[in-house]
Design a protein around this motif. Structure first.
Motif, mmCIF file in Angstrom:
data_model
loop_
_atom_site.group_PDB
_atom_site.id
_atom_site.type_symbol
_atom_site.label_atom_id
_atom_site.label_comp_id
_atom_site.label_asym_id
_atom_site.label_seq_id
_atom_site.Cartn_x
_atom_site.Cartn_y
_atom_site.Cartn_z
ATOM 1 N N VAL A 30 1.320 -1.178 -0.112
ATOM 2 C CA VAL A 30 0.519 0.284 -0.057
ATOM 3 C C VAL A 30 1.083 1.060 -0.028
ATOM 4 N N VAL A 31 1.713 1.241 0.877
ATOM 5 C CA VAL A 31 2.747 2.354 1.455
ATOM 6 C C VAL A 31 3.718 2.754 0.152
ATOM 7 N N ASN A 32 4.081 2.058 -0.480
ATOM 8 C CA ASN A 32 4.901 2.316 -2.026
ATOM 9 C C ASN A 32 3.694 2.119 -3.162
ATOM 10 N N ARG A 33 2.577 2.467 -3.227
ATOM 11 C CA ARG A 33 1.698 3.209 -3.910
ATOM 12 C C ARG A 33 1.640 4.577 -4.304
ATOM 13 N N ALA A 34 1.644 4.583 -2.521
ATOM 14 C CA ALA A 34 1.356 6.408 -2.366
ATOM 15 C C ALA A 34 2.693 7.254 -3.518
ATOM 16 N N ASP A 35 1.836 8.076 -3.879
ATOM 17 C CA ASP A 35 3.071 9.170 -4.510
ATOM 18 C C ASP A 35 3.161 10.648 -4.311
ATOM 19 N N SER A 36 2.481 10.993 -2.541
ATOM 20 C CA SER A 36 3.331 12.505 -2.311
ATOM 21 C C SER A 36 3.515 11.749 -0.956
ATOM 22 N N ALA A 46 -0.287 11.777 1.809
ATOM 23 C CA ALA A 46 -0.395 10.288 1.110
ATOM 24 C C ALA A 46 0.858 8.836 2.205
ATOM 25 N N GLN A 47 1.666 9.252 1.986
ATOM 26 C CA GLN A 47 2.814 8.413 2.611
ATOM 27 C C GLN A 47 2.859 8.359 4.083
ATOM 28 N N ARG A 48 2.530 10.090 4.517
ATOM 29 C CA ARG A 48 2.573 10.153 5.808
ATOM 30 C C ARG A 48 1.676 9.723 6.713
ATOM 31 N N ARG A 49 0.397 10.312 5.924
ATOM 32 C CA ARG A 49 -0.437 9.585 6.482
ATOM 33 C C ARG A 49 -1.204 8.399 7.130
ATOM 34 N N LEU A 50 -0.207 6.944 5.606
ATOM 35 C CA LEU A 50 -0.776 6.190 5.744
ATOM 36 C C LEU A 50 -0.142 5.468 6.770
ATOM 37 N N THR A 51 1.295 5.715 6.616
ATOM 38 C CA THR A 51 2.686 5.351 8.204
ATOM 39 C C THR A 51 1.922 5.813 9.242
#
Length: 332
Positions: free
Chosen positions: A299-305, A308-313
């Protein structure tokens, strides 16, 4: 222990790792207990010094002392020039790479390939030590292969050349990272020379660090792959060496806070696009021991901003901290 005028305390050092020990990671490891953090290798080819990647690698603004920069190459004059250049741009310790086993490095007769040519090793060390006033250190392996384990000879060459400290990975180049590191050669090297020695290879816990120091007589341990996703390992080892007591492993909330700070540092240093890309490997390392790792990485590898990456984490580690299953969305 001392490297020139610099006291390395605690005697727990972050090893140079290409693509890993960038400025954000070095600063994080120093905050979490590393007594020294060595940069990823920088090329001795001056044509590359103005590239974006090299400029990132040579940025040491705000980094705690001492600043150790590793250089790589095979030509004594070029390495001497690289040492001067980096010393002029903030390096307080110059480290020479004769330990990297990567094929593309060895094919260029750099890294551990140099161990096959002791006369060239001597010329390189003499040239670099003579070129700068800052201390020069060296990282090696125990030899090129098990039939040519000449680490002791190279160590003596290093001491004679004026190398201030020597790091020894307990494998030959041919071993790559396979099998278990052997420490008898490091012990023999330490017994034969008077300069400080860092023991490196498979040190992944406080009790292993203490064992390696006892077995080899080394002055410090150097941690590489075990720090990936576990930068608090330095604090744990330092505490154990000083007190004999084990610190508890950080809980999910603490790990999440450390990781989010690391992400913010990556975004600030590299910019959003590169920071998001570089963060992905660190995210995988932080989560590698958890059962949800595969889904989290996907999932996180698909974050392109960055957002988004920070929120998912943040959501992932908040759920873990709350004791709830980490519910991962199907898409970032």
């Amino acid at each position: 222990m001392l490297i020139g005028p610099y006291r390395i305390d605690p005697p727990v050092v972050l090893a140079p790792m290409a693509g890993v020990t960038d400025k954000p990671f070095r600063q994080l490891c120093k905050r979490l207990g590393a007594g020294l953090a060595v940069s990823e290798m920088t090329t001795s080819d001056p044509r590359m010094w103005s590239t974006k990647k090299s400029l990132w690698r040579m940025d040491h603004v705000g980094e705690p002392d001492p600043i150790s920069v590793q250089i790589a190459g095979a030509d004594p004059r070029a390495l001497a020039d690289a040492a001067r250049f980096n010393a002029d741009h903030g390096a307080q310790i110059i480290d020479i790479n004769m330990g990297c086993p990567a094929k593309k490095v060895c094919n260029a007769w750099c890294g551990s390939a140099l161990l096959q040519h002791e006369d060239l090793v001597a010329r390189i060390l003499d040239a670099v030590v003579g070129a700068v006033e800052v201390p020069v250190t060296l990282k090696i392996r125990t030899g090129w292969d098990r039939e040519h384990r000449n680490g002791l000879t190279v160590a003596r060459i290093a001491e004679q050349a004026g190398i201030a400290a020597l790091a020894v990975h307990g494998r030959t180049r041919a071993d790559l990272y396979n099998g278990e590191a052997e420490y008898d050669t490091i012990a023999a090297i330490k017994a034969a020379i008077s300069i400080p020695v860092f023991a490196n290879g498979d040190i992944d816990s406080p009790d292993k660090a203490a064992f390696v120091l006892r077995h080899t007589g080394a002055d410090a341990v150097m941690i590489g792959r075990a720090a990936q996703g576990r930068p608090w390992i330095f604090r744990g080892i330092a505490h154990y060496l000083a007190t004999g007591d084990l610190l508890p492993e950080p809980d999910a909330r603490t790990v999440g806070d450390i990781l989010l700070g690391h992400l913010d540092a990556l975004y600030a240093f590299y910019g959003e696009e590169a920071g998001v890309r570089i963060a992905r490997k660190h995210l995988g390392w932080y989560a590698k021991d958890r059962p949800e790792n595969a889904a989290f990485r996907q999932v996180v590898n698909r974050a392109d901003s960055a957002d988004a990456q920070r929120r998912l984490t943040a959501d992932y580690f908040s759920a873990l901290a709350a004791g709830a299953p980490a519910e991962l969305p199907k898409a970032a």
